[in-house]
Design an enzyme around this catalytic site. Structure first.
Site, mmCIF file in Angstrom:
data_model
loop_
_atom_site.group_PDB
_atom_site.id
_atom_site.type_symbol
_atom_site.label_atom_id
_atom_site.label_comp_id
_atom_site.label_asym_id
_atom_site.label_seq_id
_atom_site.Cartn_x
_atom_site.Cartn_y
_atom_site.Cartn_z
ATOM 1 N N GLN A 229 -128.547 -14.794 54.654
ATOM 2 C CA GLN A 229 -127.739 -14.071 53.724
ATOM 3 C C GLN A 229 -126.807 -15.039 53.075
ATOM 4 O OE1 GLN A 229 -127.659 -10.661 52.230
ATOM 5 N NE2 GLN A 229 -128.770 -11.008 53.763
ATOM 6 N N HIS B 10 -127.264 -17.221 49.816
ATOM 7 C CA HIS B 10 -127.151 -16.624 48.430
ATOM 8 C C HIS B 10 -126.117 -17.140 47.675
ATOM 9 C CE1 HIS B 10 -130.160 -13.711 48.042
ATOM 10 N NE2 HIS B 10 -130.253 -13.377 49.241
ATOM 11 N N GLU C 212 -124.281 -3.846 53.158
ATOM 12 C CA GLU C 212 -125.380 -3.683 52.496
ATOM 13 C C GLU C 212 -126.835 -3.764 53.377
ATOM 14 O OE1 GLU C 212 -125.816 -7.195 50.128
ATOM 15 O OE2 GLU C 212 -127.343 -6.515 48.739
ATOM 16 N N HIS C 213 -126.918 -4.690 54.185
ATOM 17 C CA HIS C 213 -127.868 -4.979 55.217
ATOM 18 C C HIS C 213 -127.451 -4.792 56.605
ATOM 19 C CE1 HIS C 213 -128.862 -7.492 51.577
ATOM 20 N NE2 HIS C 213 -129.896 -6.554 51.558
ATOM 21 N N ASP D 51 -136.276 -7.876 51.401
ATOM 22 C CA ASP D 51 -135.908 -8.478 50.130
ATOM 23 C C ASP D 51 -137.188 -8.510 49.399
ATOM 24 O OD1 ASP D 51 -133.315 -9.070 50.801
ATOM 25 O OD2 ASP D 51 -133.341 -11.156 51.486
ATOM 26 N N HIS E 223 -114.672 32.695 25.280
ATOM 27 C CA HIS E 223 -115.752 32.617 26.475
ATOM 28 C C HIS E 223 -115.818 34.110 26.776
ATOM 29 C CE1 HIS E 223 -114.808 28.441 26.843
ATOM 30 N NE2 HIS E 223 -115.755 28.350 27.744
#
Lengths: 434, 434
Positions: A259, A262, A327-328, A361, A420
């Site tokens: 991770q 990245h 996220e993960h 991934d 209406h």
């Protein structure tokens, strides 16, 4: 060294709360620049695209045309290493199979009263896919963004990718072919987003734009939102690993580093009830960092945003994990099933020691475009539904209108909306004004 | 008089294209003001809320507390006219029944290779619902925003509503009770949005904010997006009525006016192949306008944005309707089933002459929060899914990791992500570096 937390420390709650709200990206203010580029593309179309591409990508459309041809894609595929092409095919097949299961069913029915109701799903007609250039030009990302669109039934799938000095990543073109992309243009930046949103002489406009990009691309997507749909604006990636003492520290360290490599803004967090494991993982991270090509990036991420949270018991993990909303999330524990139901906020959960996040991934089949920066509290990863929209259907008869009409009239009058009320009353022969 | 189009005219395409991109709202630039208010609420919490409420709503929390009590809601319900309360109950039951059918099913499975995959849905934990004050404080809107959240399983449903001089609309409080709102605060504007997003001493933060509001509320929602989720930012309402010659022009005129009375920026479009009907509808609109309490608003909307499109044949209607992508589409034709499948872009479709759009506003059961300004090309009306999020699950075993791992390693290396490759290789005893 990463930040250390001990859940038994008296200042834990204050420190952990502050940690949760730490920003991991610098927001560049490029709004004015982007606004001018978008205006220019709207006004001058292809000519503006040519100018910006000459300036930013050092590419002249007089020598290399904007449209990437099918022959170029054929040639690119031939140049990709067979094991990479094979891996892309494995990934594509698995992503397609998983996302096909996400296709929603229409629900058209008549209720007990005799009113016809329905939810009907249709694909978005045309979608634009932004692919970054250079080292961030990932073929896996092309598969993850394009295949769900194709599975949804999107007919036009338009990819834009900046080609610095004309160069494109062959694996990206191969992925585009596998994913069913129908048009590819050698453009990038805010100008490409503008072209997709508003169209030019060459490029017909799309209805939605997805895919990652730099600050200019993100700002452009925000600015064209409304004219077209956009996906979420992704922040730096993150992983939370919940681990018991029975793990190989080298495995966990490798996961944290996957991770961290990245982006310097990425975040890797280890949560464990075993202090010895925590120390061993940290030592392994330091050791493994030395042999990584992207070690500098990973080291900065680990130092600035990495964390090790020591717990009294793993039972304390789920509430903290739900606040992190990673996220993960890896559950590297003996019995992940005992914990997974307690986790509510996470983009994707990886169950057991033999499910490293990296599988997700690439080849797991589920999508790797996932909510970052705690947004898993309120949003989902990319999926087939993101390329479809639901239309409501309603059908009344003279009888059902007579049954339901008076309630509608009462509410319209309570809201001061007499036209209406009239639109119903006039059909019930209650006169123009009901 | 509305704008007239004739699809056979040589300049039709040019004029129609221009019509499609006409903006119907003035965008007020209130970003700086809103930014300051949000900052202040983040810093000073309840004290800031009290100050803004005193200033903007002429309400002092020293005399009337911020929290609306259950007793106040009880009293409000007692004061609502029985036919209105009854109508709200009819609407609530129908909205709940329809939205319950939208609840997604989890999909947890093992594929042919033995890999465990899953899509698991969970409700957002806490949602904020913005309700405007004054004449735009619509009880129907409370039902439409809150009931799908409750159906989704949201536990905390927090309503904010500005109470000018302390006054609240009793029907709005009744709707909140029927819809299952769990907390109500007498605050509004950007300060209320900030309180929901960041929390104060009194109000715990939520994870998503929905509901309509003025320019300040819309700007505040855009600014807090990311920290929390938001719904779409709704523009002025619109209806497209496709009608054959067999319609009562008074009915159609009433439908066009029901939309026009919402807002001077609202849009009503009639599309027909019968010139005599077009003239008769226009005459009826002019006549009916005179007796409408909101006639001035409706007249301005009809004059500035209303349109009548005369077609050679109704077969030309679907492609034009798909370009308009109307929020509401009425098919006032003899056989609506023959046309509905050709319509791809619409928020909601109302089938046949006896299904006025107004039924969908109140008691049809489907949601009245629908995509405006052509966004039905890429988005859906509000629904149960908007209050839930999907988490991906992935589970490998040593065997399936051995089967899938090499493809992941190949792709990671092709993308230059060596730590990714290692995280898989190390588990396959391929060594740290694979």
């Amino acid at each position: 060294m990463a930040t250390r937390f001990d859940s038994r420390a008296p200042d834990f709650e204050a420190r952990f709360s502050a940690f949760l709200t730490t920003k991991r990206e610098v927001s560049e203010d490029v709004d004015q620049t982007v606004r001018a580029i978008i205006e220019d593309v709207r006004r001058r179309g292809d000519a503006a695209l040519a100018d910006y591409t000459r300036r930013f990508d050092r590419l002249d459309f007089a020598s290399v045309p904007m449209l990437v041809t099918a022959e170029e894609v054929d040639a690119a595929i031939d140049s990709v290493a067979p094991e990479v092409l094979g891996a892309l095919k494995v990934a594509a097949v698995r992503i397609e199979a998983h996302h096909s299961r996400q296709r929603p069913k229409d629900d058209i029915y008549e209720d007990a009263m005799g009113v016809g109701l329905g939810s009907r799903w249709t694909a978005i007609e045309a979608v634009g896919l932004y692919v970054p250039g250079g080292t961030a030009s990932y073929p896996s990302s092309v598969l993850m963004n394009a295949i769900p669109a194709r599975v949804a039934g999107v007919e036009r799938l338009v990819m834009v990718v900046p080609a610095s000095e004309g160069k494109l990543n062959p694996a990206v073109l191969a992925a585009a072919r596998l994913a069913g992309v129908t048009e590819i243009y050698r453009i990038g930046g805010a100008q490409a987003v503008a072209a997709l949103a508003y169209g030019t002489e060459t490029i017909a406009p799309v209805a939605k734009i997805v895919g990652p990009g730099n600050a200019y691309v993100a700002a452009a997507k925000r600015q064209v939102f409304g004219t077209v749909g956009i996906d979420m604006i992704a922040g730096p990636s993150e992983v939370l690993v919940i681990a018991d003492g029975e793990n190989d520290p080298d495995w966990l360290a490798a996961d944290l580093l996957a991770q961290a490599e990245h982006d310097t803004g990425a975040q890797s967090i280890l949560m464990t009830d075993d202090a010895a494991l925590a120390d061993a993982v940290e030592q392994s991270v330091e050791r493994q960092l030395k042999s990584l090509p992207r070690g500098e990036t990973a080291a900065a991420s680990w130092r600035d945003f990495g964390a090790i949270v020591l717990l009294d018991s793993l039972q304390d993990a789920p509430p903290l994990a739900n606040r992190i909303a990673a996220e993960h999330l890896e559950l590297a524990i003996a019995d992940p099933d005992s914990m997974v139901d307690k986790i509510r906020n996470a983009g994707a959960i990886f169950l057991g020691r033999h499910t490293p996040e990296v599988i997700g991934d690439y080849v797991g089949g589920s999508n790797h475009v996932l909510p970052t920066a705690r947004s898993a509290r309120f949003s989902s990863g990319l999926g087939t539904l993101d390329f479809m929209k639901r239309t409501s259907l309603l059908r009344l008869t003279p009888d059902t209108l007579r049954d339901l009409g008076p309630a509608a009239i009462a509410l319209a009058r309570a809201e001061g909306l007499e036209a209406h009320a009239r639109s119903v009353a006039i059909r019930l022969n209650l006169g123009e004004a009901g």
